[in-house]
Design an enzyme around this catalytic site. Structure first.
Site, PDB file in Angstrom:
ATOM      1  N   GLU A 177      -1.467   8.991  -0.082  1.00  0.00           N
ATOM      2  CA  GLU A 177      -1.480   7.947   0.761  1.00  0.00           C
ATOM      3  C   GLU A 177      -0.285   7.292   0.793  1.00  0.00           C
ATOM      4  O   GLU A 177       0.150   6.426   0.306  1.00  0.00           O
ATOM      5  CB  GLU A 177      -2.610   6.970   0.337  1.00  0.00           C
ATOM      6  CG  GLU A 177      -2.863   5.853   1.206  1.00  0.00           C
ATOM      7  CD  GLU A 177      -3.925   4.532   0.868  1.00  0.00           C
ATOM      8  OE1 GLU A 177      -4.162   4.650  -0.426  1.00  0.00           O
ATOM      9  OE2 GLU A 177      -4.380   3.830   1.593  1.00  0.00           O
ATOM     10  N   LYS A 219      -3.900  10.936   3.396  1.00  0.00           N
ATOM     11  CA  LYS A 219      -4.293   9.697   3.896  1.00  0.00           C
ATOM     12  C   LYS A 219      -3.372   8.962   4.567  1.00  0.00           C
ATOM     13  O   LYS A 219      -2.571   7.930   3.834  1.00  0.00           O
ATOM     14  CB  LYS A 219      -5.217   8.929   2.545  1.00  0.00           C
ATOM     15  CG  LYS A 219      -5.780   7.720   3.007  1.00  0.00           C
ATOM     16  CD  LYS A 219      -7.027   7.229   1.980  1.00  0.00           C
ATOM     17  CE  LYS A 219      -7.075   5.729   2.332  1.00  0.00           C
ATOM     18  NZ  LYS A 219      -8.201   5.106   1.340  1.00  0.00           N
ATOM     19  N   GLY A 263      -6.447  -2.843   8.292  1.00  0.00           N
ATOM     20  CA  GLY A 263      -6.565  -4.178   8.756  1.00  0.00           C
ATOM     21  C   GLY A 263      -7.033  -4.134  10.219  1.00  0.00           C
ATOM     22  O   GLY A 263      -6.892  -5.204  11.011  1.00  0.00           O
TER      23      GLY A 263
HETATM   24  P1  13P Z   1      -8.338   0.253   4.363  1.00  0.00           P
HETATM   25  O1  13P Z   1      -9.286   1.072   5.234  1.00  0.00           O
HETATM   26  O2  13P Z   1      -8.950  -1.248   3.855  1.00  0.00           O
HETATM   27  O3  13P Z   1      -6.741  -0.142   4.484  1.00  0.00           O
HETATM   28  O4  13P Z   1      -8.067   0.761   2.800  1.00  0.00           O
HETATM   29  C1  13P Z   1      -7.881   1.874   2.639  1.00  0.00           C
HETATM   30  C2  13P Z   1      -7.264   2.055   1.214  1.00  0.00           C
HETATM   31  O5  13P Z   1      -7.964   2.855   0.482  1.00  0.00           O
HETATM   32  C3  13P Z   1      -6.207   1.295   0.790  1.00  0.00           C
HETATM   33  O6  13P Z   1      -5.773   1.928  -0.256  1.00  0.00           O
END
Ligand code: 13P
Length: 340
Positions: A177, A219, A263
């Protein structure tokens, strides 16, 4: 303990019509979300909230996996079943966030690096024993006047690749991510430039560490206008630029891309995913791994009170269903009305 191959788990996580629930808020993050609604964050309130989400009837139709926070991986329902058992019984794959959050980068403190590499190999063994089948590591990149720096992107890309290699070594599917934050007044072209540069570095590092592309998931953020920018790009432009950026940077061997919501409002996060899937087919599955965009309406409705659980579960189910439809490009705003 886990004899299912990395590729098989990866494919199950991105199976058609389903996505991932990110319920891995760290202690400071869940405290912030709870506090905004006047809910006290204790081990018990966090447990009760996660129980509400995981026991929502029928979510397994739209949810393939759940990312847990370490505390939650060890928690149980009020009835005494471990959350891992509850999810597994529904055919939902349990995973875990393994990073330890972000810290300021030396000499550029508004930029972030991610903690958690020390002892990671040993912790991964423990998570396998507890029943986790996949992992997640989040790196954060901030856009500003003179940032991100090359150094920040470089160190984060390498940490992500090392995390991915260690996870695969332990038999766990890594979710990589790299999040470019939407905070700032930059335009969408700047977000595209930074997202593209970061993804190039991430896949360079992934190749350098011999991470198996078929046994990992990405991600990323969507390519968006800065939150404070006066000019907000249309959903169609967001979809076009996001797809273009991903096609240029993400190898086709990666089975799936699961977006974070970052967000965006829940409705917009769903709409963006829907448009992108309607423009398919793509080389990879395009799915969701939302935290806020799946949970926000349910968390507000619950507000810490068991008497609101039914309404909260209904709202969570509806968000999961809308996003499940967005996997096929068949979501419509009508579905939101049905959810109201
Ligand atoms: P959000 O979808 O709220 O951005 O969170 C995803 C997530 O796993 C952040 O690490």
């Amino acid at each position: 303990m886990n004899s299912i191959s990395l590729e098989a788990t990866t494919r199950m996580l991105v199976i058609s019509g389903k996505g991932i629930l990110a319920a891995d808020e760290s202690l400071p993050t869940i405290q912030k979300r709870f506090k905004a609604l006047g809910i006290e964050s204790t081990e018990e309130t966090r447990r009760a909230y996660r129980e509400l989400l995981f026991t929502t009837g029928g979510i397994e139709k739209f949810i393939s996996g759940v990312i847990l926070f370490e505390e939650t991986l060890r928690q149980k329902t009020a009835g005494g079943s471990s959350f891992v058992e509850v999810l597994t019984r529904k055919g939902i794959i349990p995973g875990i966030k393994v990073d330890k959050g972000t810290i300021g980068m030396p000499n550029s403190l508004q930029e972030k690096i991610t903690a958690g590499r020390d002892g990671l190999r040993e912790r991964l063994q423990e998570y396998v024993r507890l029943g986790a089948r996949f992992t997640k590591w989040r790196a954060v990149i901030t856009i500003g006047a003179a940032i991100p720096s090359r150094a920040c992107m470089y160190v984060n890309a390498h940490d992500l690749a090392l995390f991915a290699a260690l996870s695969q070594e332990a038999g766990l599917v890594p979710i990589v991510e790299p999040e470019i934050l939407m905070d700032g007044d930059h335009d969408i072209a700047r977000c595209e430039e930074v997202t593209s540069a970061m993804l190039e570095l991430v896949f360079d590092a992934i190749r350098a560490h011999h991470v198996m592309l078929d046994g990992m998931l990405l991600k990323p953020n969507m390519v968006l206008s800065g939150k404070q920018s006066a000019k907000q790009a249309s959903p169609s432009e967001v979809a076009d630029r996001t797809i273009r950026t991903l096609r240029r940077t993400v190898p086709a061997a990666v089975p799936g891309i699961l977006f974070l919501s970052g967000g965006q409002t829940p409705e917009l996060a769903t709409e963006h995913l829907n448009i992108m899937n309607a423009r398919g087919p793509h080389p990879w599955e395009l799915s969701f791994s939302y935290a806020r965009a799946l949970q926000d309406p349910a968390l507000k409705a619950w507000a810490g009170s068991a008497s609101n659980a039914r309404e909260a579960q209904y709202l969570f189910y509806q968000r999961a269903k809308c996003n499940g439809n967005a996997r096929f490009g068949t979501y419509s705003k009508q579905m939101e009305k049905m959810a109201a």
